[in-house]
Design a protein around this motif. Structure first.
Motif, PDB file in Angstrom:
ATOM      1  N   VAL A   1      40.820  37.452  43.585  1.00 46.23           N
ATOM      2  CA  VAL A   1      39.597  37.238  44.360  1.00 46.23           C
ATOM      3  C   VAL A   1      39.645  38.114  45.607  1.00 46.23           C
ATOM      4  O   VAL A   1      40.645  38.154  46.321  1.00 46.23           O
ATOM      5  CB  VAL A   1      39.450  35.756  44.754  1.00 46.23           C
ATOM      6  N   ARG A   2      38.555  38.815  45.862  1.00 47.82           N
ATOM      7  CA  ARG A   2      38.485  39.734  46.998  1.00 47.82           C
ATOM      8  C   ARG A   2      37.163  39.558  47.733  1.00 47.82           C
ATOM      9  O   ARG A   2      36.183  39.068  47.173  1.00 47.82           O
ATOM     10  CB  ARG A   2      38.592  41.198  46.528  1.00 47.82           C
ATOM     11  N   SER A   3      37.121  39.991  48.980  1.00 48.35           N
ATOM     12  CA  SER A   3      35.877  39.976  49.740  1.00 48.35           C
ATOM     13  C   SER A   3      34.863  40.899  49.084  1.00 48.35           C
ATOM     14  O   SER A   3      35.233  41.879  48.423  1.00 48.35           O
ATOM     15  CB  SER A   3      36.121  40.402  51.182  1.00 48.35           C
ATOM     16  N   ALA A   4      33.592  40.568  49.246  1.00 54.65           N
ATOM     17  CA  ALA A   4      32.453  41.301  48.674  1.00 54.65           C
ATOM     18  C   ALA A   4      32.312  41.084  47.172  1.00 54.65           C
ATOM     19  O   ALA A   4      31.445  41.670  46.539  1.00 54.65           O
ATOM     20  CB  ALA A   4      32.521  42.784  48.987  1.00 54.65           C
TER      21      ALA A   4
ATOM     22  N   THR B   1      31.924  35.891  39.732  1.00 54.16           N
ATOM     23  CA  THR B   1      33.119  36.618  39.306  1.00 54.16           C
ATOM     24  C   THR B   1      34.375  35.977  39.874  1.00 54.16           C
ATOM     25  O   THR B   1      35.388  35.823  39.185  1.00 54.16           O
ATOM     26  CB  THR B   1      33.040  38.087  39.741  1.00 54.16           C
ATOM     27  N   ALA B   2      34.299  35.597  41.160  1.00 52.80           N
ATOM     28  CA  ALA B   2      35.450  34.978  41.811  1.00 52.80           C
ATOM     29  C   ALA B   2      35.831  33.676  41.135  1.00 52.80           C
ATOM     30  O   ALA B   2      37.011  33.412  40.892  1.00 52.80           O
ATOM     31  CB  ALA B   2      35.134  34.740  43.292  1.00 52.80           C
TER      32      ALA B   2
ATOM     33  N   PRO C   1      39.308  29.490  38.573  1.00 53.29           N
ATOM     34  CA  PRO C   1      38.501  28.283  38.366  1.00 53.29           C
ATOM     35  C   PRO C   1      38.703  27.217  39.436  1.00 53.29           C
ATOM     36  O   PRO C   1      37.811  26.400  39.677  1.00 53.29           O
ATOM     37  CB  PRO C   1      38.957  27.787  36.991  1.00 53.29           C
ATOM     38  N   GLU C   2      39.864  27.211  40.080  1.00 55.30           N
ATOM     39  CA  GLU C   2      40.154  26.201  41.091  1.00 55.30           C
ATOM     40  C   GLU C   2      39.712  26.639  42.489  1.00 55.30           C
ATOM     41  O   GLU C   2      39.987  25.945  43.476  1.00 55.30           O
ATOM     42  CB  GLU C   2      41.664  25.911  41.120  1.00 55.30           C
ATOM     43  N   LEU C   3      39.004  27.748  42.594  1.00 55.17           N
ATOM     44  CA  LEU C   3      38.600  28.294  43.882  1.00 55.17           C
ATOM     45  C   LEU C   3      37.702  27.317  44.639  1.00 55.17           C
ATOM     46  O   LEU C   3      36.761  26.763  44.076  1.00 55.17           O
ATOM     47  CB  LEU C   3      37.862  29.619  43.675  1.00 55.17           C
TER      48      LEU C   3
END
Length: 362
Positions: free
Chosen positions: A56-59, A64-65, A70-72
């Motif tokens: 996971v990245r900024s922007a 997608t993230a 899935p636990e984000l």
């Protein structure tokens, strides 16, 4: 002053927004966290290190993230809190040097060649600053120490998070030669791809090119790249660093397919930009419209006037014309943005290799 005698520190907070959220909410600690992107069509503004392990990245689009992790856990941004913490950090910097050049809320350059505490080494200063930031805010910072801004910026990434790294005049050239050009500050994906097509993959490859060659292929950026390949960067740390652009954008819940719908969605974005212009008593010559489609293809359209744009109505009229040129469209629009550049005091700042972008919206 001889560049080799300069002492420059680049301080970069570790996953700043996400770390603030984890600090203030113990339930988030040790878990993958994304700031922003709360809406279905949102975008990640910042990711914790736990989230970054999943890619996971900024922007990154929220969908997608979440697919990657899935636990984000998504949390809404609290910019007033981030600004308050940033001000605490700036106060710590100011105890060591008046030469502070903020790049954003979470990073800054410091020139400590002559520091207010008469400390002999930049390494010790960086250690003290990081310790004070931790004690004051409960957050960790990383630092890069070198004899110019480019190398200090590169060094701050070496021992993240919560570390620091020194690049000396003796080690600087070899460090740059081994660096992939895509890692150079100021070289984005498009320029990296162009360099790769020219057979330039590393700093050593870049160093092998002549100045005329780089000027021919990269225009006004050619001399900048020529210097970086030789670990040369004469840019000063400027405490009065001038912003080069002002921008705001919005990602929409549903794709927009009509001109009228797009025009309506542009109005609040223009309002945000114009409020900043009025509050900071600045004006611009260039308006850029950003359009991102449903398949994530992105285009920009710009117009530069001979005089300063002096009213919201002028910005709206230019945006209307630029948007008209985009239609008809074959696919929906998921994001619109407006940026003002060539600001009225822009000509006095040649410090940054690329315009600074202020994010007024996620």
């Amino acid at each position: 002053m001889d560049d080799a005698l300069r002492k420059i520190i680049h301080v970069d907070m570790d996953a700043f927004y996400a770390s603030v959220e984890q600090r203030d909410n113990p339930d988030l600690r040790g878990k993958p966290v994304a700031v922003g992107g709360v809406r279905e069509r949102g975008v990640v503004a910042a990711a914790s290190y736990e989230a970054r392990k999943w890619g996971v990245r900024s922007a990154m689009p929220s969908v997608t993230a979440r697919r990657k992790c899935p636990e984000l856990i998504f949390v809404p941004p609290r910019f007033e809190v981030y600004r308050a913490v940033s001000n605490q950090i700036r106060e710590i910097f100011a105890a060591y040097t008046p030469l502070i050049e903020p790049l954003s809320l979470d990073e800054a350059y410091l020139d400590v060649t002559e520091n207010l505490k008469a400390m002999p080494t930049a390494t010790e200063i960086a250690q003290n600053i990081r310790a004070e930031i931790l004690a004051t805010t409960g957050l960790t910072a990383s630092a890069g120490i070198s004899y110019n801004k480019f190398l200090a910026k590169m060094a701050s990434d070496q021992n993240k998070p919560n570390g620091q790294f020194v690049i000396t005049p003796k080690t600087g050239p070899a460090f740059v030669e081994a660096l992939k050009v895509g890692k150079f500050y100021g070289i984005g994906p498009a320029t990296e791809a162009k360099m790769n097509r020219l057979g330039i993959y590393t700093g050593l490859d870049l160093k092998a090119q002549t100045l005329p060659f780089l000027q021919h292929h990269f225009g006004v950026s050619g001399p900048y790249y020529y210097g970086l390949a030789r670990a040369i960067d004469h840019r000063l740390v400027k405490p009065d660093r001038v912003r080069k652009s002002i921008g705001a954008e919005n990602t929409f819940f549903e794709d927009i397919h009509s001109f009228e719908g797009a025009q309506a969605r542009l109005n609040p974005i223009i309002d945000k930009v114009w409020r900043y212009v009025e509050n900071h008593d600045t004006r611009a010559r260039t308006v850029t419209l950003k359009v991102k489609f449903s398949d994530f293809q992105q285009i920009t359209r710009s117009r530069t006037g001979t005089t300063l744009i002096d009213s919201r109505a002028d910005i709206a009229a230019i945006c209307h014309d630029l948007l008209t040129g985009v239609f008809p469209i074959m696919k929906g629009i998921r994001l619109l943005g407006v940026t003002l550049s060539s600001l009225d005091d822009d000509s006095h700042n040649d410090d940054a290799p690329a315009p600074a972008q202020m994010s007024l919206a996620l």
